[in-house]
Design an enzyme around this catalytic site. Structure first.
Site, PDB file in Angstrom:
ATOM      1  N   SER A 157       0.885  -1.468   0.085  1.00  0.00           N
ATOM      2  CA  SER A 157      -0.026  -0.176   0.006  1.00  0.00           C
ATOM      3  C   SER A 157       0.823   1.310   0.032  1.00  0.00           C
ATOM      4  O   SER A 157       0.286   2.379  -0.259  1.00  0.00           O
ATOM      5  CB  SER A 157      -0.841  -0.129   1.185  1.00  0.00           C
ATOM      6  OG  SER A 157      -0.144   0.052   2.312  1.00  0.00           O
ATOM      7  N   HIS A 206      -5.568  -4.254   0.452  1.00  0.00           N
ATOM      8  CA  HIS A 206      -5.735  -3.045  -0.438  1.00  0.00           C
ATOM      9  C   HIS A 206      -5.965  -3.418  -1.788  1.00  0.00           C
ATOM     10  O   HIS A 206      -5.635  -2.899  -2.894  1.00  0.00           O
ATOM     11  CB  HIS A 206      -4.248  -2.286  -0.518  1.00  0.00           C
ATOM     12  CG  HIS A 206      -3.824  -1.732   0.853  1.00  0.00           C
ATOM     13  ND1 HIS A 206      -4.455  -0.511   1.029  1.00  0.00           N
ATOM     14  CD2 HIS A 206      -3.314  -2.158   1.736  1.00  0.00           C
ATOM     15  CE1 HIS A 206      -4.081  -0.061   2.171  1.00  0.00           C
ATOM     16  NE2 HIS A 206      -3.283  -1.367   2.550  1.00  0.00           N
ATOM     17  N   LYS A 247     -11.748  -0.864   4.178  1.00  0.00           N
ATOM     18  CA  LYS A 247     -11.022   0.094   3.136  1.00  0.00           C
ATOM     19  C   LYS A 247     -12.042   0.380   2.110  1.00  0.00           C
ATOM     20  O   LYS A 247     -13.095   0.807   2.096  1.00  0.00           O
ATOM     21  CB  LYS A 247      -9.666  -0.196   2.753  1.00  0.00           C
ATOM     22  CG  LYS A 247      -8.741  -0.012   3.910  1.00  0.00           C
ATOM     23  CD  LYS A 247      -7.267  -0.607   4.035  1.00  0.00           C
ATOM     24  CE  LYS A 247      -6.872  -0.237   5.423  1.00  0.00           C
ATOM     25  NZ  LYS A 247      -5.443  -0.725   5.627  1.00  0.00           N
TER      26      LYS A 247
HETATM   27  C1  LIG Z   1      -4.977  -1.444   7.037  1.00  0.00           C
HETATM   28  C2  LIG Z   1      -4.137  -2.600   6.801  1.00  0.00           C
HETATM   29  C3  LIG Z   1      -4.373  -3.863   7.570  1.00  0.00           C
HETATM   30  C4  LIG Z   1      -5.339  -3.689   8.852  1.00  0.00           C
HETATM   31  O1  LIG Z   1      -6.585  -3.542   8.269  1.00  0.00           O
HETATM   32  P1  LIG Z   1      -7.710  -2.793   9.305  1.00  0.00           P
HETATM   33  O2  LIG Z   1      -9.017  -3.194   9.044  1.00  0.00           O
HETATM   34  O3  LIG Z   1      -7.351  -1.277   8.944  1.00  0.00           O
HETATM   35  O4  LIG Z   1      -7.396  -3.181  10.671  1.00  0.00           O
HETATM   36  C5  LIG Z   1      -3.859  -4.848   7.390  1.00  0.00           C
HETATM   37  N1  LIG Z   1      -3.109  -4.980   6.370  1.00  0.00           N
HETATM   38  C6  LIG Z   1      -2.361  -4.061   5.528  1.00  0.00           C
HETATM   39  C7  LIG Z   1      -1.781  -4.102   4.395  1.00  0.00           C
HETATM   40  C8  LIG Z   1      -3.014  -2.646   5.762  1.00  0.00           C
HETATM   41  O5  LIG Z   1      -2.706  -1.812   4.889  1.00  0.00           O
END
Ligand SMILES: *Cc1c(COP(=O)(O)O)cnc(C)c1O
Length: 425
Positions: A188, A216, A247
């Site tokens: 990301s 992502h 997300k």
């Molecule tokens: C944001 C993120 C997470 C965590 O996800 P959340 O639902 O926000 O706790 C896990 N892995 C990656 C690569 C992330 O960017």
């Protein structure tokens, strides 16, 4: 022992390294994403958010909001307990069926966040596999690193996306030892993609299990939003697919999907799943509505890719140091933590544009950047405004533009073709 002094010094350390984090006080506005109200020093001002991970704007989608309000009015606000006690509400059962279907897996399990899903699942799988060796990409997310650490298993870190390095480590461990390869599909901060097929091939050759973080990519790639593994027809070659509901799906929660036995073991052994209250039914209903919508609608994905591509081209043509990215993520290099923070502050105060600075330890020192995430709702006019604002900021602060020069906005009228990146690696 002066306790307070210890905490004060810990914070001073961050200030000295120019990486003390400040959060902007924002209020998003339904129907007008990516606009938001910013509150600072007793004042309110409307600004544009350019760094949201609500990638497709699903957080304001009428059917998602509708599902959430309807479930709340019918079932109340909270889940009422852990899944074990009294928190397994029907919307959560439906959500897990939806997720298993999304990835073509036998089963899925929902957690309170993506972070917890990684931490709990990797640590539990690593602990259950006897004498397990975990092979972890060096750029893996903090939640995966935490899972690896808590598993107590041996760990080897392979250079980012470096298949020769991964193969050497697998070969050294031998076919007979239990091995788990953990990696992401879309990274990301850089926006690059793992060579998933090659990892699956190596896993098969050396008899390793595979665990992919598609946080992502879910909702955004694949014709049903099943992520890069769906787009490349590789979902059935990966043992565990992990994702977030927070997300692109615009709600909250995380999950894993895979074979029934694996999912059932994590459900039965992971403290991070067992000993915490379940997601509220309203969140589960909203997530299901969002996933269902994105399983059939291509509109959001198409426009998302188009606007991300437009942004990359506009910024590149203006001479800004856009870092190479194969995905919807548009990183712009600053290369200094102080300047990165100043650029972010200047963009917000002068231009009403919010882009959070990304500094160490989220990215390596010297690669501090602004990470821009265009959505389907960032119009061509907004992209042009962003380009002008960034150029002014780069000149104002004297930030290096890499090889070229920040020339400003080009007057081009041409239609930017939709370029969907093909394969990873
Ligand atoms: C944001 C993120 C997470 C965590 O996800 P959340 O639902 O926000 O706790 C896990 N892995 C990656 C690569 C992330 O960017």
């Amino acid at each position: 022992m002066n306790y307070k002094k210890i905490f004060d010094e810990a914070i001073d350390q961050l200030h000295a390294e120019k990486r003390y984090r400040v959060f902007a006080d924002l209020q998003r506005i339904v129907g007008r994403f990516p606009r938001a109200v910013w509150r600072s020093q007793g004042q309110e001002r409307e600004i544009t958010v350019w760094c949201s991970n609500d990638y497709l704007g699903m957080g304001q989608h009428p059917s998602v909001i509708g599902a959430m309000t309807q479930a709340t009015s019918q079932m109340g606000s909270g889940a009422g307990g852990t899944r074990n006690i009294s928190g397994t509400n029907h919307p959560l059962v439906e959500l897990e069926q939806e997720l298993a279907d999304l990835h073509g897996k036998e089963s899925a399990l929902v957690f309170t966040s993506g972070f917890i899903s990684n931490e709990a699942s990797i640590s539990t799988i690593g602990r259950l596999l006897p004498n397990c060796l975990i092979l972890s990409d060096e750029l893996n997310h903090a939640s995966m690193i935490e899972g690896v650490r808590r598993s107590g298993a041996d760990k080897k870190v392979f250079r980012h996306n470096d298949m020769e390095h991964l193969e050497a480590l697998l070969a050294a461990a031998g076919r007979d030892r239990a091995k788990l390869i953990v990696f992401e599909s879309v990274y990301s901060m850089d926006g690059d993609i793992a060579p998933i097929k090659r990892i699956a091939d190596l896993a098969e050759k050396y008899n390793a299990m595979t665990y992919i973080d598609e946080v992502h990519a879910v909702g955004m790639y694949g014709v049903r939003g099943g992520g890069i593994t769906e787009r490349e027809g590789l979902a059935d070659r990966i043992d565990v697919i992990e994702g977030t509901l927070a997300k692109a799906f615009g709600t909250l929660g995380g999950y894993i999907s895979g074979k029934r036995a694996v999912i059932d073991a994590v459900r039965s052994y992971a403290p991070g799943f067992i000993f915490t209250t379940a997601l509220p039914p309203a969140i589960a209903s909203a997530a299901t509505a969002s996933i269902r919508h994105l399983k059939t609608s291509q509109e959001e994905r198409t426009r998302h890719q188009a606007q991300a591509q437009r942004t990359k081209i506009a910024l590149t043509e203006a001479g800004l140091p856009v870092m190479e990215s194969e995905t919807h993520i548009v990183p712009v290099l600053v290369g200094d933590p102080e300047l990165c923070k100043q650029a972010s502050d200047h963009l917000l105060e002068k231009h009403g544009i919010y882009i959070q600075p990304i500094n160490y330890p989220t990215v390596p020192r010297g690669t501090e950047r602004l990470r821009i995430t265009p959505s389907p709702f960032h119009t061509d006019e907004l992209i042009e405004g962003l380009t002008r604002a960034l150029c002014e900021t780069w000149r104002h602060l004297g930030i290096s533009s890499g090889d070229g020069q920040v020339t400003g906005v080009q007057q081009t009228e041409r239609i930017v073709p939709l370029i969907v990146p093909k394969s990873g690696g």
